[in-house]
Design an enzyme around this catalytic site. Structure first.
Site, short mmCIF file in Angstrom:
data_model
loop_
_atom_site.label_atom_id
_atom_site.label_comp_id
_atom_site.label_asym_id
_atom_site.label_seq_id
_atom_site.Cartn_x
_atom_site.Cartn_y
_atom_site.Cartn_z
CD GLU A 27 8.60 -3.00 3.87
OE1 GLU A 27 7.84 -2.16 4.42
OE2 GLU A 27 9.93 -2.66 3.69
CE LYS A 162 13.06 3.22 3.81
NZ LYS A 162 12.90 2.03 4.79
#
Length: 311
Positions: A27, A162
């Site tokens: 990404e 995360k």
């Protein structure tokens, strides 16, 4: 598989795909929004070099001047790193907009998955997944990464979600969305900076070959969901869960005080955690990204071998 005509592939990526050689998607949001310059550019270059050393072609994905690009030049990486958060953070909902406007877009996990799939790439390595934010019961803040994983056939390697997120609710959401969650050489779901989260993974695989077999079998069955492959940060690089949890609580309180919401939350929180840890979280972040890239390269190789054998 034919490549979508709106995509622009580098010759390196196009040739690898045409010849059935392994390709690993990466990404670009992590470059523009995930780390400060010049650490972001150095990380991107080192990750691509690691992947090439394994005999795999890296395909960093972004939208540049309105064109979805699969594979970037060194100058492109430098530009994205220098421009930082001035580059539009582009999820799937934003792709048509940034393309029609002819502007740059740094692709999130969700958008990278979609473009990788359109290019015929089935393996993608990132840092951490998005998921259900803390307080989502009132904010309804759920990452598009989850919905994209539920419908796009790409295996995403991450160090869990995360750790600023609600890990338990994220795992519940992935179960509801029929997203396979596979722990790589672990029975416990990692929490980004830490190997431990207190939550078990429903499935485990101990080699890239096992992972590749699961991927191929799932898609042969017509189940088009992607896979979440949870790869813990190396033990030597982790920040223990009890240490990072208080720092994240402080960062969340600081964010609420500033009224930061929506897609600005993750960049703010990651940056604030870097400040509060004196840079230790950035070091850990880079380590886990490289670790995921190495597994991604090995998995791309294994998957290419499996699919060649079933052709």
């Amino acid at each position: 598989m034919s490549v979508h005509p709106r995509l622009q592939l580098t010759d390196e990526v196009r040739d690898a795909l045409a010849e059935g050689r392994p390709v690993l998607a990466l990404e670009s949001t992590i470059i523009s929004h995930g780390m400060p310059y010049p650490d972001n550019v150095r990380m991107a270059r080192e990750v691509e070099a690691l992947i090439r050393a394994e005999g795999v072609t890296p395909a960093t994905i972004a939208v540049l001047d309105g064109v979805p690009r699969v594979g970037l030049s060194d100058d492109d990486l430098e530009m994205l790193g220098r421009a930082g958060e001035s580059v539009t953070k582009a999820s799937v909902r934003d792709l048509a907009y940034v393309m029609a406007k002819g502007i740059h877009g740094a692709t999130t996990v969700a958008a990278t998955m979609r473009l990788a799939s359109l290019a015929g790439i089935r393996v993608f390595a990132t840092g951490g997944l998005g998921g259900v934010h803390r307080g989502a019961a009132s904010s309804m803040d759920l990452s598009a990464d989850l919905t994209e994983l539920s419908r796009t056939p790409v295996a995403v390697i991450s160090a869990g979600v995360k750790s600023i997120l609600d890990i338990g609710l994220t795992l519940e959401a992935m179960e509801t969305l029929s997203i396979p969650v596979v722990g790589y050489q672990t029975d416990e779901f990692p929490s980004f900076y830490s190997r431990s989260s207190g939550y078990d993974v429903p499935m485990r695989a101990d080699s890239p070959e096992e992972l590749a077999a699961i991927m191929a079998t799932q898609w042969e069955l017509g189940v088009t969901a992607g896979l979440d492959i949870a790869n813990p940060i190396p033990r030597a690089d982790e920040i223990p869960a009890d240490e990072i949890s208080g720092i994240i609580t402080q960062a969340l309180a600081d964010m609420d005080e500033r009224g930061i919401t929506g897609k600005d939350t993750t960049p703010y929180l990651l940056g604030r955690v870097v400040e509060l840890t004196g840079g230790a979280s950035l070091t850990a972040n880079i380590a886990l990204v490289k670790n995921n890239a190495m597994l991604g390269a090995n998995l791309a190789t294994a998957y290419a071998a499996v699919t060649a054998g079933r052709a």
